[in-house]
Write an enzyme that holds these catalytic residues in place. Structure first.
Site, PDB file in Angstrom:
ATOM      1  N   CYS A 155       5.295  -6.674  44.037  1.00 60.18           N
ATOM      2  CA  CYS A 155       4.100  -5.813  44.081  1.00 60.18           C
ATOM      3  C   CYS A 155       3.477  -5.667  45.474  1.00 60.18           C
ATOM      4  CB  CYS A 155       3.061  -6.325  43.089  1.00 60.18           C
ATOM      5  SG  CYS A 155       3.570  -6.077  41.390  1.00 60.18           S
ATOM      6  N   LEU A 206      -5.870 -18.329  50.090  1.00 63.78           N
ATOM      7  CA  LEU A 206      -6.123 -18.795  51.452  1.00 63.78           C
ATOM      8  C   LEU A 206      -5.077 -19.841  51.836  1.00 63.78           C
ATOM      9  CD1 LEU A 206     -10.034 -19.134  51.657  1.00 63.78           C
ATOM     10  CD2 LEU A 206      -8.579 -17.373  52.680  1.00 63.78           C
ATOM     11  N   ARG A 250      12.580  -9.752  43.752  1.00 64.17           N
ATOM     12  CA  ARG A 250      12.231  -8.511  44.454  1.00 64.17           C
ATOM     13  C   ARG A 250      11.269  -8.859  45.595  1.00 64.17           C
ATOM     14  NH1 ARG A 250      10.427  -4.896  39.357  1.00 64.17           N
ATOM     15  NH2 ARG A 250       9.645  -6.920  38.701  1.00 64.17           N
ATOM     16  N   ASN A 269      -4.492  -5.239  45.279  1.00 62.83           N
ATOM     17  CA  ASN A 269      -3.321  -5.868  45.900  1.00 62.83           C
ATOM     18  C   ASN A 269      -3.418  -5.852  47.420  1.00 62.83           C
ATOM     19  OD1 ASN A 269      -2.180  -6.663  43.565  1.00 62.83           O
ATOM     20  ND2 ASN A 269      -0.502  -5.196  43.560  1.00 62.83           N
ATOM     21  N   PHE A 323      -2.946  -6.021  36.068  1.00 58.79           N
ATOM     22  CA  PHE A 323      -3.216  -6.977  37.146  1.00 58.79           C
ATOM     23  C   PHE A 323      -2.543  -8.326  36.913  1.00 58.79           C
ATOM     24  CE2 PHE A 323      -6.723  -3.994  36.796  1.00 58.79           C
ATOM     25  CZ  PHE A 323      -6.804  -3.504  38.091  1.00 58.79           C
TER      26      PHE A 323
HETATM   27  N1  LIG Z   1       5.556  -7.322  37.865  1.00 55.38           N
HETATM   28  C1  LIG Z   1       4.265  -7.480  38.062  1.00 55.38           C
HETATM   29  O1  LIG Z   1       3.763  -8.571  38.324  1.00 55.38           O
HETATM   30  C2  LIG Z   1       3.340  -6.287  37.992  1.00 55.38           C
HETATM   31  C3  LIG Z   1       1.962  -6.509  37.922  1.00 55.38           C
HETATM   32  C4  LIG Z   1       1.119  -5.408  37.840  1.00 55.38           C
HETATM   33  C5  LIG Z   1       1.637  -4.129  37.856  1.00 55.38           C
HETATM   34  N2  LIG Z   1       2.987  -3.953  37.949  1.00 55.38           N
HETATM   35  C6  LIG Z   1       3.506  -2.579  37.930  1.00 55.38           C
HETATM   36  O2  LIG Z   1       3.971  -2.302  36.609  1.00 55.38           O
HETATM   37  C7  LIG Z   1       5.139  -1.485  36.656  1.00 55.38           C
HETATM   38  C8  LIG Z   1       6.289  -2.192  35.955  1.00 55.38           C
HETATM   39  O3  LIG Z   1       6.577  -3.364  36.668  1.00 55.38           O
HETATM   40  P1  LIG Z   1       7.592  -4.474  36.116  1.00 55.38           P
HETATM   41  O4  LIG Z   1       7.584  -5.575  37.106  1.00 55.38           O
HETATM   42  O5  LIG Z   1       7.279  -4.760  34.691  1.00 55.38           O
HETATM   43  O6  LIG Z   1       8.956  -3.648  36.229  1.00 55.38           O
HETATM   44  P2  LIG Z   1      10.411  -4.093  35.752  1.00 55.38           P
HETATM   45  O7  LIG Z   1      11.333  -3.532  36.740  1.00 55.38           O
HETATM   46  O8  LIG Z   1      10.420  -5.546  35.441  1.00 55.38           O
HETATM   47  O9  LIG Z   1      10.581  -3.326  34.364  1.00 55.38           O
HETATM   48  C9  LIG Z   1      10.643  -1.944  34.256  1.00 55.38           C
HETATM   49  C10 LIG Z   1      11.364  -1.609  32.963  1.00 55.38           C
HETATM   50  O10 LIG Z   1      11.305  -0.214  32.775  1.00 55.38           O
HETATM   51  C11 LIG Z   1      12.551   0.228  32.293  1.00 55.38           C
HETATM   52  N3  LIG Z   1      12.695   1.666  32.596  1.00 55.38           N
HETATM   53  C12 LIG Z   1      12.822   2.270  33.814  1.00 55.38           C
HETATM   54  N4  LIG Z   1      12.915   3.594  33.667  1.00 55.38           N
HETATM   55  C13 LIG Z   1      12.828   3.854  32.336  1.00 55.38           C
HETATM   56  C14 LIG Z   1      12.839   5.044  31.564  1.00 55.38           C
HETATM   57  N5  LIG Z   1      12.966   6.233  32.157  1.00 55.38           N
HETATM   58  N6  LIG Z   1      12.732   4.935  30.227  1.00 55.38           N
HETATM   59  C15 LIG Z   1      12.608   3.721  29.637  1.00 55.38           C
HETATM   60  N7  LIG Z   1      12.571   2.569  30.319  1.00 55.38           N
HETATM   61  C16 LIG Z   1      12.687   2.628  31.650  1.00 55.38           C
HETATM   62  C17 LIG Z   1      13.573  -0.641  33.014  1.00 55.38           C
HETATM   63  O11 LIG Z   1      14.813  -0.663  32.340  1.00 55.38           O
HETATM   64  C18 LIG Z   1      12.852  -1.975  32.988  1.00 55.38           C
HETATM   65  O12 LIG Z   1      13.167  -2.723  31.834  1.00 55.38           O
HETATM   66  C19 LIG Z   1       5.388  -1.192  38.131  1.00 55.38           C
HETATM   67  O13 LIG Z   1       4.762  -0.001  38.460  1.00 55.38           O
HETATM   68  C20 LIG Z   1       4.695  -2.341  38.824  1.00 55.38           C
HETATM   69  O14 LIG Z   1       4.275  -2.033  40.123  1.00 55.38           O
HETATM   70  C21 LIG Z   1       3.852  -5.002  37.995  1.00 55.38           C
END
Ligand SMILES: NC(=O)c1ccc[n+]([C@@H]2O[C@H](COP(=O)([O-])OP(=O)(O)OC[C@H]3O[C@@H](n4cnc5c(N)ncnc54)[C@H](O)[C@@H]3O)[C@@H](O)[C@H]2O)c1
Length: 463
Positions: free
Chosen positions: A288, A278, A355, A236, A165
């Site tokens: 996200c 708000l 993004r 979310n 989160f």
């Molecule tokens: N960014 C946020 O604020 C946030 C918050 C909560 C949940 N999430 C969720 O967490 C997950 C990750 O989000 P993020 O923002 O950290 O993503 P990101 O895109 O910043 O990072 C993902 C990482 O995973 C690596 N990766 C992808 N495929 C791979 C594989 N097969 N093997 C090894 N590494 C691999 C990529 O190279 C990258 O470094 C998503 O599902 C997202 O929805 C994100």
């Protein structure tokens, strides 16, 4: 404290913050990624994105935190008690979550497990990526297939859903001081392992200099797999809906002459409503909310179920972005040849993440209407210029404003809030229009300085 060996696959915002915080509280952590460049730069101590405090946290965890290419997955799995999956789950073409990264990792885990000697305890595979309800079962199946692929026998693993989160820009704080830790699993072993792993965070029993607010304990929510996965999406979706709700009220405020900031303050004092999320303006974006709301709607469609409230939240949000263009058109009429500055490009302050950033959609709409777009952002300028070549990126906000007919406040960075309205007015061309997409500026001071100020929901004259 019981020290665990932990692997984290994916070194994005979530993977790195998770790995660094678990190492900081005392565990031994290896963060893996299939992006070799990313791993190389992490080894050199360089973080591949802007996240305040993360570099410092990694520095404080040195000795317990390593980075490796995911080619070393087998070795890491052999020494790990728990393996977190934190890879990206971007939006697919039909709105549903694209699970290909998660699937690749699940199969690779299976192959690694299957090719390893028998374990004393099963590997706990804890999924942190945001995945639709039912994905834990899918991951289990794929890990099993990976094990079979290499003819592995008796390789034991347990799956848990541990949604994340954290907020970008506050990832360090949110990892060490979360509002709750949610674990969904049908395995007692997985639950016990994760409870113990998280105990320093849940009990707040680690030394800290970061947060002045001591928390007695962080709620540790244990539930089934499907509910854990749904908790993430529902959180979310609720927050996105809350923003769309206040934007709908803001649009009514413009008609009836009320001020949305007064209204939001008044309703936010009600404990049942609460003051955050708000803020009226040009709406939600980011890595996200848009994809998670879309994925939840896509899940509903799979069941031929309607989601009128979520549909409306998304529609209101799209409309808010169009309102930016309408506010510009109302004062400038044709936008052809007009110079428009976008102040702030990242999807929110304190991150360089673009993004789902509203700036990109607004820039593209402006360009298609013939406007020339110049963009300022304290950290995301270069990346934005690469992603959207139509944006002429500059690194000084006043430089961005020079000779513009209008400026849009897209992201409420401190550098944007702190602009001197008189200096702004001296640099801009008539009608010196400011469309404040975040209601972040002082409307009265802006007008006094000679700017034509237009906010969101701040009475008739700002509509
Ligand atoms: N960014 C946020 O604020 C946030 C918050 C909560 C949940 N999430 C969720 O967490 C997950 C990750 O989000 P993020 O923002 O950290 O993503 P990101 O895109 O910043 O990072 C993902 C990482 O995973 C690596 N990766 C992808 N495929 C791979 C594989 N097969 N093997 C090894 N590494 C691999 C990529 O190279 C990258 O470094 C998503 O599902 C997202 O929805 C994100």
């Amino acid at each position: 404290m019981e020290q665990f060996d932990v692997g984290v696959v994916g070194t994005g915002y979530v993977g790195l913050a998770t790995g660094a915080s678990l190492a900081y509280v005392g565990h031994r952590v290896t963060c893996l990624d299939n992006d070799q460049e990313r791993v190389a730069s992490l080894r050199e101590g360089k973080i591949p994105f802007y996240e305040p405090g993360l570099q410092e946290l990694i520095g404080k965890s040195a000795g317990r935190l390593r980075f490796a290419s995911s080619q070393r997955l087998t070795e890491v799995i052999r020494e790990s008690d728990v393996l977190f999956v934190a890879v990206g789950t971007p939006q697919g073409g039909d709105g549903s979550a694209d699970l290909s990264n998660v699937a690749d990792v699940a199969r690779a885990i299976g192959r690694s497990l299957g090719g390893s000697p028998p374990r004393e305890l099963p590997l706990v595979v804890a999924n942190k990526s945001t995945v639709p309800v039912g994905s834990a079962y899918y991951v289990s199946t794929l890990v099993g297939e990976g094990i079979d692929e290499v003819g592995g026998k008796g390789a034991e693993f347990r799956v848990a859903s541990n949604p994340e989160f954290l907020r970008e820009g506050n990832a360090v704080h949110d990892s060490l001081f979360p509002d709750r830790v949610v674990v969904g699993t049908d395995s007692r072993e997985a639950l016990d392992a994760l409870r113990t792993l998280y105990s320093p965070i849940v009990e707040q029993s680690f030394p800290t200099q970061w947060d002045p607010r001591p928390k007695v304990a962080v709620p540790f929510v244990t539930t089934d797999l499907a509910s854990a996965e749904m908790i993430k999406y529902a959180s979310n979706a609720f927050l996105a809906t809350k923003i769309s709700f206040i934007n709908e009220v803001a649009n009514l405020c413009e008609l009836v002459g009320a001020d949305i900031s007064e209204v939001a303050y008044g309703i936010g004092l009600d404990e049942r409503i609460a003051p955050r999320f708000l803020s009226a303006g040009l709406g939600w974006g980011g890595s996200c909310f848009p994809k998670d709301v879309a994925a939840l709607r896509a899940t509903a469609r799979e069941y031929e179920h309607e989601t009128p409230l979520l549909d409306a939240a998304a529609t209101v949000n799209e409309r808010q972005r169009r309102r930016v263009i309408q506010k510009l058109q109302r004062e400038l009429h044709s936008l052809k040849g007009r110079r428009v500055a976008l102040l702030g490009l990242s999807f929110k302050p304190n991150t360089d993440d673009l993004r789902g950033a509203p700036s990109l959609a607004i820039a593209s709409a402006l360009t298609s209407l013939g406007a020339r777009v110049v963009g300022y952002d304290p950290v995301a300028g270069k990346a934005a210029a690469k992603l959207a070549p139509d944006i002429q990126a500059v690194f000084d906000p006043y430089e961005a404003l020079r000779g513009t007919h209008a400026a849009v406040v897209v992201t409420e960075w401190g550098e944007v809030r702190g602009l001197d309205p008189k200096k702004v007015a001296s640099l801009m061309r008539d009608p010196k229009l400011i469309v404040d997409g975040r209601n972040a500026l002082d409307a009265a001071a802006s007008r006094e300085a000679g700017l034509l100020y237009r906010g969101f929901g701040r009475g008739y004259d700002t509509g």
